[in-house]
Design an enzyme around this catalytic site. Structure first.
Site, PDB file in Angstrom:
ATOM      1  CB  CYS A   2      -7.418   3.333  12.753  1.00  0.00           C
ATOM      2  SG  CYS A   2      -9.119   3.819  12.396  1.00  0.00           S
ATOM      3  NE  ARG A  27      -2.644   1.142   9.613  1.00  0.00           N
ATOM      4  CZ  ARG A  27      -2.783   0.101   8.805  1.00  0.00           C
ATOM      5  NH1 ARG A  27      -1.838  -0.196   7.943  1.00  0.00           N
ATOM      6  NH2 ARG A  27      -3.863  -0.646   8.847  1.00  0.00           N
ATOM      7  CD1 TRP A  74      -8.842   7.736   6.634  1.00  0.00           C
ATOM      8  CD2 TRP A  74     -10.472   6.205   6.730  1.00  0.00           C
ATOM      9  NE1 TRP A  74      -9.520   7.777   5.445  1.00  0.00           N
ATOM     10  CE2 TRP A  74     -10.534   6.854   5.471  1.00  0.00           C
ATOM     11  CE3 TRP A  74     -11.401   5.202   7.008  1.00  0.00           C
ATOM     12  CZ2 TRP A  74     -11.486   6.534   4.514  1.00  0.00           C
ATOM     13  CZ3 TRP A  74     -12.358   4.890   6.058  1.00  0.00           C
ATOM     14  CH2 TRP A  74     -12.395   5.548   4.826  1.00  0.00           C
ATOM     15  CG  ASN A 100      -7.418  -0.832  11.584  1.00  0.00           C
ATOM     16  OD1 ASN A 100      -8.172  -0.115  10.943  1.00  0.00           O
ATOM     17  ND2 ASN A 100      -6.472  -1.562  11.013  1.00  0.00           N
ATOM     18  N   GLY A 101     -10.883  -1.079  12.169  1.00  0.00           N
ATOM     19  CA  GLY A 101     -11.851  -1.929  11.483  1.00  0.00           C
ATOM     20  C   GLY A 101     -13.266  -1.420  11.661  1.00  0.00           C
ATOM     21  CD  GLU A 484      -0.562   5.144 -10.094  1.00  0.00           C
ATOM     22  OE1 GLU A 484       0.096   5.496  -9.102  1.00  0.00           O
ATOM     23  OE2 GLU A 484      -1.680   4.607 -10.024  1.00  0.00           O
ATOM     24  CE  LYS A 488       0.463   7.686  -6.838  1.00  0.00           C
ATOM     25  NZ  LYS A 488      -0.715   6.959  -7.048  1.00  0.00           N
ATOM     26  CD  GLU A 491      -3.665   8.381  -4.804  1.00  0.00           C
ATOM     27  OE1 GLU A 491      -3.989   7.366  -4.174  1.00  0.00           O
ATOM     28  OE2 GLU A 491      -2.557   8.514  -5.363  1.00  0.00           O
ATOM     29  CG  HIS A 507     -15.828   6.685 -28.139  1.00  0.00           C
ATOM     30  ND1 HIS A 507     -16.827   6.218 -28.969  1.00  0.00           N
ATOM     31  CD2 HIS A 507     -14.655   6.322 -28.721  1.00  0.00           C
ATOM     32  CE1 HIS A 507     -16.299   5.588 -29.997  1.00  0.00           C
ATOM     33  NE2 HIS A 507     -14.981   5.631 -29.872  1.00  0.00           N
ATOM     34  CE  LYS A 606       1.560   3.340   1.187  1.00  0.00           C
ATOM     35  NZ  LYS A 606       1.849   4.014  -0.080  1.00  0.00           N
TER      36      LYS A 606
END
Length: 611
Positions: A2, A27, A74, A100-101, A484, A488, A491, A507, A606
């Site tokens: 958060c 965040r 979040w 936050n946590g 990557e 992207k 996401e 495979h 983030k």
């Protein structure tokens, strides 16, 4: 994960809080809220959803105060809703908390407090903390003492801000695992979970360490440990320009950050490579050249995009330094009982330097006697403070949730580290290092050239944005780039995509290929080019739609690939940074056409500061 912000001073408190939350919304954006104090009364405004919903609430029902705290969430415990939005109150509504946590033992504490008569109105773990402080305040303790006592009872990774109507003119802040900074001003002070929230007001900050409690007033900041013992302040000056955290005319932060990569790479290389001498200089650190020389293994730990950079780093270290390298996910490292010796060099890669799993792995490695090096973008973050040395990426603030310039600069730093290791170990000659330094020196201009392919990526996105599945293929050092590229796309566009070493296609993934499946093939002219060309043939035999990235001047793929993107020919170890850029642009423009929220994709934040 958060975002939290606090302010006490003479400015418009609500304006400072809301603007700070706007810069922290990456965040978390499930809900938002603020609490402000005026004339001994605490006023709350909260809303579900994104920050703009809170701004509408404030337009309909304005509030003002002389100091206050704000939060963008979040969700971890309790669904996103106005009721579960922070700030949270005690029974009297005179103590307010943002957090936050995760409070891991909140159910046990909630049961104990309920038996004492406390009433709970939310599904969150955070509300427990407000009631713990309330219980302490009943005994007449100072607010900061109540916060310390509450901290002693909770388990988990947390950063917390607390205000009380009965303790006017102060904000009490505490950190244990989740990031928290204090911004220092004249007759005003700030609190935040990340630098961009306060950058327009001050560049002088204090990074709280775990187990520290700050009492913040307009005039001063008093720092203690959880036992109340005084701790010294160690202010640092942040070099980031506030303008760097703005969109600068771009539609999204992500697009701006993609286009900032030439500058970010230049800044990362500045002062570290010397063309005339053909040498590489690393930042001063507690790890000596003898430590590097004695290393018998390199263990790289990272999460998400940083893990992909780390995987490319493994190729670099083993090839250039002839040193065994292994790559671990931060979330798995501690649970496999890794073999660590005093000669193991650990490298921890994290954009924020606050990733919970990576920090926990760092502490595990240190406890086992390893030398620990961090690759990080944020000065003063926890990883940088707990490591024996840090190599900063100098990417500047990265606001878009989907990482771009952090990835390319991490690749650059891992290349530099590999060259340094190779030189310390006597594996590379001066002449060999000079060739690599020249390749690095050309990289910013080559990325600028790749950025000119954006119109092609826009046209390609228009053809592909209706697809429901993608496959990304690469070999050697470029297969981490395939991973990557797929990440992207997943996401920000919510299209299912998988990255694979191309040799693994047979495979399993080949079963998915049909005329509806776009396959992105990284087919640059290198030692495995012929193998990649064969993989492309195999995809076309199954009617797959091939998008090939190859070097300028290579016409061999014409007639084999459906779409070809040409990139500058470059050295093997800078190629991953070059190939990453068109894949970022493709993901961005597909997401844009699908109407997705590019900068704030659903369910993501983030910096992952909880395990």
């Amino acid at each position: 994960m958060c975002g939290i912000v606090g302010y006490i001073g003479s400015k418009d408190t609500v304006e400072v809080l809301v603007e700070g939350l706007r810069r922290l919304e990456y965040r978390g954006y499930d809900s938002a809220g603020i609490a402000v104090v005026r004339d001994g009364v605490i006023e709350l405004r909260r809303s579900a959803g994104k920050l703009r919903n809170l701004e509408q609430v404030l337009e309909r029902d304005p509030v003002s105060g002389t100091y206050g705290i704000g939060h963008t969430r979040w969700a971890t415990h309790g669904r996103p809703s106005e009721e579960n939005a922070h700030p949270h109150r005690d029974c009297s509504s005179r103590i307010v908390v943002i957090h936050n946590g995760i409070i891991e033992n909140y159910l046990q504490l909630k049961h104990e407090l309920a038996e004492l008569g406390h009433r709970f109105v939310t599904e969150t773990d955070t509300e427990v903390f407000a009631h713990l402080v309330e219980e302490s305040q009943k005994a007449g303790r100072l607010l900061e003492d109540g916060v310390r006592e509450a901290l002693s009872r909770i388990k988990g990774s947390n950063s917390i801000l607390v205000i009380s109507a009965d303790s006017p003119g102060k904000i009490v802040a505490a950190r244990n695992g989740s990031p928290l900074i204090v911004g220092l001003g004249r007759d005003e002070n700030f609190l935040a979970s990340d630098i961009p929230a306060i950058l327009q007001h001050t560049r002088d900050v204090v990074f709280l360490n775990d187990g520290e409690v700050a009492v913040v007033t307009r005039e001063q900041v008093l720092l203690t440990d959880t036992e109340g013992r005084s701790r010294p302040l160690h202010p640092q000056r942040i070099a980031w320009d506030p303008v760097m955290a703005e969109k600068g005319g771009y539609k999204h932060f992500m697009l701006k950050e993609i286009h900032e990569q030439p500058r970010a790479v230049r800044d990362t290389l500045y002062g570290r490579i010397w063309l005339e001498q053909g040498t590489v200089d690393l930042d001063p650190m507690e790890i000596s050249e003898e430590d590097f020389r004695r290393a018998d293994k390199v263990s790289i730990v990272a999460c998400g995009t940083s893990w992909h950079a780390a995987l490319a780093g493994k190729f670099m270290i083993e090839r250039l330094a002839r040193l065994p390298a292994e790559v671990d996910y931060g979330s798995e490292y501690r649970y496999r009982d890794p073999v660590v010796t005093n000669e193991t060099l650990h490298v921890f890669v994290s954009q924020s330097g606050e990733t919970a799993d990576t920090i926990a792995s760092l502490r595990e490695a240190k406890a086992r006697g390893s030398r620990c090096l961090s690759i990080c973008n944020v000065m003063g973050s926890m990883a940088t403070r707990e490591s024996h040395g840090t190599l900063y990426t100098h990417a500047g603030p990265e606001i878009g949730v989907a990482s771009t310039k952090a990835f390319t600069t991490q690749l650059v730093v891992l290349y530099l580290l590999s060259l340094h290791l190779g030189r310390c170990r006597g594996v590379l000659t001066d002449e060999q290092v000079r060739g690599h330094v020249e390749a690095l020196a050309h990289l910013p201009a080559q990325i600028e050239q790749v950025l000119k392919t954006e119109p092609e990526m826009v046209a390609l996105a228009r053809r592909l944005f209706h697809a429901t599945n993608f496959l990304y293929l690469g070999r050697g050092i470029n297969y981490p780039v395939a991973l990557e590229g797929a990440l992207k796309l997943k996401e920000i566009s919510y299209i299912h995509a998988e990255g694979y070493p191309a040799g693994e296609m047979k495979h399993g993934p080949i079963a998915l290929i049909d005329e509806h499946m776009p396959v992105v093939a990284l087919a640059v002219k290198d030692s495995v080019y012929e193998k990649m060309a064969s993989n492309i043939e195999e995809v076309k035999a199954r009617l797959g739609v091939v998008i090939a990235l190859t070097n300028e001047g290579n016409r061999e793929l014409e007639g084999k690939a459906d779409h070809i993107i040409y990139t500058p020919a470059a050295g093997e170890f800078v190629t991953p940074a070059i190939l990453a850029v068109p894949l970022q642009l493709l993901a961005y423009h597909i997401a844009l056409l699908r109407g997705c929220d590019v900068d704030q994709p659903r369910n993501l934040a983030k910096s992952v500061t909880v395990e």
